[in-house]
Design a protein around this motif. Structure first.
Motif, PDB file in Angstrom:
ATOM      1  N   HIS A  68       1.182  -1.042  -0.333  1.00 24.89           N
ATOM      2  CA  HIS A  68       0.336   0.138   0.122  1.00 24.89           C
ATOM      3  C   HIS A  68       0.570   1.535   0.084  1.00 24.89           C
ATOM      4  CE1 HIS A  68      -3.140   2.894   0.831  1.00 24.89           C
ATOM      5  NE2 HIS A  68      -2.401   3.428   2.293  1.00 24.89           N
ATOM      6  N   TRP A  69       1.919   1.429   0.497  1.00 31.78           N
ATOM      7  CA  TRP A  69       2.651   2.385   1.320  1.00 31.78           C
ATOM      8  C   TRP A  69       3.680   2.756  -0.502  1.00 31.78           C
ATOM      9  CZ3 TRP A  69       8.086   3.132   0.005  1.00 31.78           C
ATOM     10  CH2 TRP A  69       8.881   4.525   0.621  1.00 31.78           C
ATOM     11  N   LEU A  70       3.865   1.588  -1.330  1.00 27.63           N
ATOM     12  CA  LEU A  70       4.779   1.993  -2.898  1.00 27.63           C
ATOM     13  C   LEU A  70       3.605   2.155  -3.127  1.00 27.63           C
ATOM     14  CD1 LEU A  70       6.588  -1.491  -2.718  1.00 27.63           C
ATOM     15  CD2 LEU A  70       7.614   0.252  -2.681  1.00 27.63           C
ATOM     16  N   ILE A  71       1.920   1.415  -3.361  1.00 24.50           N
ATOM     17  CA  ILE A  71       1.051   2.000  -4.375  1.00 24.50           C
ATOM     18  C   ILE A  71       1.123   3.684  -3.920  1.00 24.50           C
ATOM     19  CG2 ILE A  71      -0.728   2.422  -5.588  1.00 24.50           C
ATOM     20  CD1 ILE A  71      -0.492  -1.008  -4.582  1.00 24.50           C
ATOM     21  N   CYS A  72       1.220   4.429  -3.305  1.00 22.14           N
ATOM     22  CA  CYS A  72       0.614   5.602  -3.309  1.00 22.14           C
ATOM     23  C   CYS A  72       1.727   6.011  -2.750  1.00 22.14           C
ATOM     24  CB  CYS A  72       0.113   5.646  -1.308  1.00 22.14           C
ATOM     25  SG  CYS A  72      -1.738   4.855  -0.579  1.00 22.14           S
ATOM     26  N   LYS A  73       2.667   6.437  -2.812  1.00 18.75           N
ATOM     27  CA  LYS A  73       4.360   6.414  -3.235  1.00 18.75           C
ATOM     28  C   LYS A  73       4.567   6.994  -4.480  1.00 18.75           C
ATOM     29  CE  LYS A  73       9.535   7.469  -2.360  1.00 18.75           C
ATOM     30  NZ  LYS A  73       9.584   7.829  -1.381  1.00 18.75           N
ATOM     31  N   TYR A  74       4.021   5.584  -5.164  1.00 21.22           N
ATOM     32  CA  TYR A  74       4.695   6.054  -6.891  1.00 21.22           C
ATOM     33  C   TYR A  74       3.176   5.496  -7.765  1.00 21.22           C
ATOM     34  CZ  TYR A  74       9.578   4.533  -5.281  1.00 21.22           C
ATOM     35  OH  TYR A  74      10.675   5.089  -4.205  1.00 21.22           O
ATOM     36  N   SER A  75       2.116   5.848  -7.411  1.00 24.59           N
ATOM     37  CA  SER A  75       0.860   6.564  -8.597  1.00 24.59           C
ATOM     38  C   SER A  75      -0.214   6.337  -7.541  1.00 24.59           C
ATOM     39  CB  SER A  75       0.054   4.830  -8.952  1.00 24.59           C
ATOM     40  OG  SER A  75      -0.512   4.641  -7.465  1.00 24.59           O
ATOM     41  N   ASN A  76      -1.325   6.900  -8.045  1.00 28.86           N
ATOM     42  CA  ASN A  76      -2.383   7.830  -7.514  1.00 28.86           C
ATOM     43  C   ASN A  76      -2.859   6.314  -6.669  1.00 28.86           C
ATOM     44  OD1 ASN A  76      -3.538   5.880  -9.180  1.00 28.86           O
ATOM     45  ND2 ASN A  76      -4.291   7.633 -10.103  1.00 28.86           N
ATOM     46  N   GLY A  77      -3.044   5.854  -6.696  1.00 31.22           N
ATOM     47  CA  GLY A  77      -3.678   4.387  -5.349  1.00 31.22           C
ATOM     48  C   GLY A  77      -4.823   3.999  -5.927  1.00 31.22           C
ATOM     49  N   ASN A  78      -4.918   3.526  -7.593  1.00 26.50           N
ATOM     50  CA  ASN A  78      -6.208   3.119  -8.153  1.00 26.50           C
ATOM     51  C   ASN A  78      -6.305   1.633  -7.650  1.00 26.50           C
ATOM     52  OD1 ASN A  78      -7.405   2.462 -10.569  1.00 26.50           O
ATOM     53  ND2 ASN A  78      -6.294   2.737 -11.932  1.00 26.50           N
ATOM     54  N   TYR A  79      -7.595   1.582  -8.674  1.00 23.32           N
ATOM     55  CA  TYR A  79      -7.911  -0.250  -8.067  1.00 23.32           C
ATOM     56  C   TYR A  79      -7.378  -0.992  -8.143  1.00 23.32           C
ATOM     57  CZ  TYR A  79     -11.647   1.315  -4.798  1.00 23.32           C
ATOM     58  OH  TYR A  79     -12.423   1.386  -3.805  1.00 23.32           O
ATOM     59  N   TYR A 119     -11.273   0.682  -0.392  1.00 25.02           N
ATOM     60  CA  TYR A 119     -12.620   1.530  -0.683  1.00 25.02           C
ATOM     61  C   TYR A 119     -12.011   2.178   0.232  1.00 25.02           C
ATOM     62  CZ  TYR A 119     -17.525   2.947  -0.259  1.00 25.02           C
ATOM     63  OH  TYR A 119     -18.222   3.403  -0.367  1.00 25.02           O
ATOM     64  N   TYR A 120     -12.175   1.889   2.038  1.00 24.14           N
ATOM     65  CA  TYR A 120     -12.563   2.328   2.960  1.00 24.14           C
ATOM     66  C   TYR A 120     -10.895   3.375   3.529  1.00 24.14           C
ATOM     67  CZ  TYR A 120     -16.698   0.261   4.018  1.00 24.14           C
ATOM     68  OH  TYR A 120     -18.022  -0.271   4.589  1.00 24.14           O
ATOM     69  N   ALA A 121     -10.120   2.971   2.533  1.00 19.26           N
ATOM     70  CA  ALA A 121      -8.645   3.683   2.748  1.00 19.26           C
ATOM     71  C   ALA A 121      -9.071   5.299   1.883  1.00 19.26           C
ATOM     72  CB  ALA A 121      -7.314   3.168   2.319  1.00 19.26           C
ATOM     73  N   TYR A 122      -9.724   5.367   1.527  1.00 17.31           N
ATOM     74  CA  TYR A 122      -9.861   7.002   0.302  1.00 17.31           C
ATOM     75  C   TYR A 122     -11.261   7.197   0.609  1.00 17.31           C
ATOM     76  CZ  TYR A 122      -5.359   6.355  -0.605  1.00 17.31           C
ATOM     77  OH  TYR A 122      -3.731   6.110  -0.370  1.00 17.31           O
TER      78      TYR A 122
END
Length: 123
Positions: A68-79, A119-122
């Motif tokens: 999750h941290w990597l996805i948030c760091k390098y992208s916009n958190g797409n599904y 879903y619940y994180a954002y």
């Protein structure tokens, strides 16, 4: 970098997925004909929940949150990134155990948890 409400999202994703699994198990058992079946389902539920919670918490600590941290760091958190990671996890399980049923069961748990988490994180 916005990680969202990851702490509440992890708890919700673990418990909602466990609830779905227990609902499916109750559906498969059907209407119980005696109290022994109800007691057996209760014990099975407790054993399942204990093992499931342990495995899920360890999985989130060592795999889920770092990803999750990597996805948030390098992208916009797409599904799609969360789906890709869950599918990669499923393929890794199949490669490791060489049993398709194990990979599908645990991979589907990971996929449902990841989607509920996202879903619940954002939210």
């Amino acid at each position: 970098m916005n990680l969202g409400h990851w702490d509440k999202a992890i708890i919700k994703s673990i418990f909602y997925t466990a609830f779905l699994v227990l609902l499916y198990a109750a559906y498969e058992i059907g209407i119980p004909s005696n109290l022994d079946i109800i007691a057996g389902f209760g014990m099975l539920s407790l054993i399942f929940l204990g093992a499931y919670l342990l495995i899920s918490i360890v999985g989130w600590l060592f795999i889920g949150f770092p990803v999750h941290w990597l996805i948030c760091k390098y992208s916009n958190g797409n599904y799609l990134f969360y789906i890709f990671v869950a599918l990669t996890f499923t393929l890794a399980l199949y490669y490791w155990f060489s049993v398709l049923e194990i990979a599908i069961v645990y991979g589907s748990f990971a996929l449902v948890q990841a989607l509920i988490f996202r879903y619940y994180a954002y939210k």
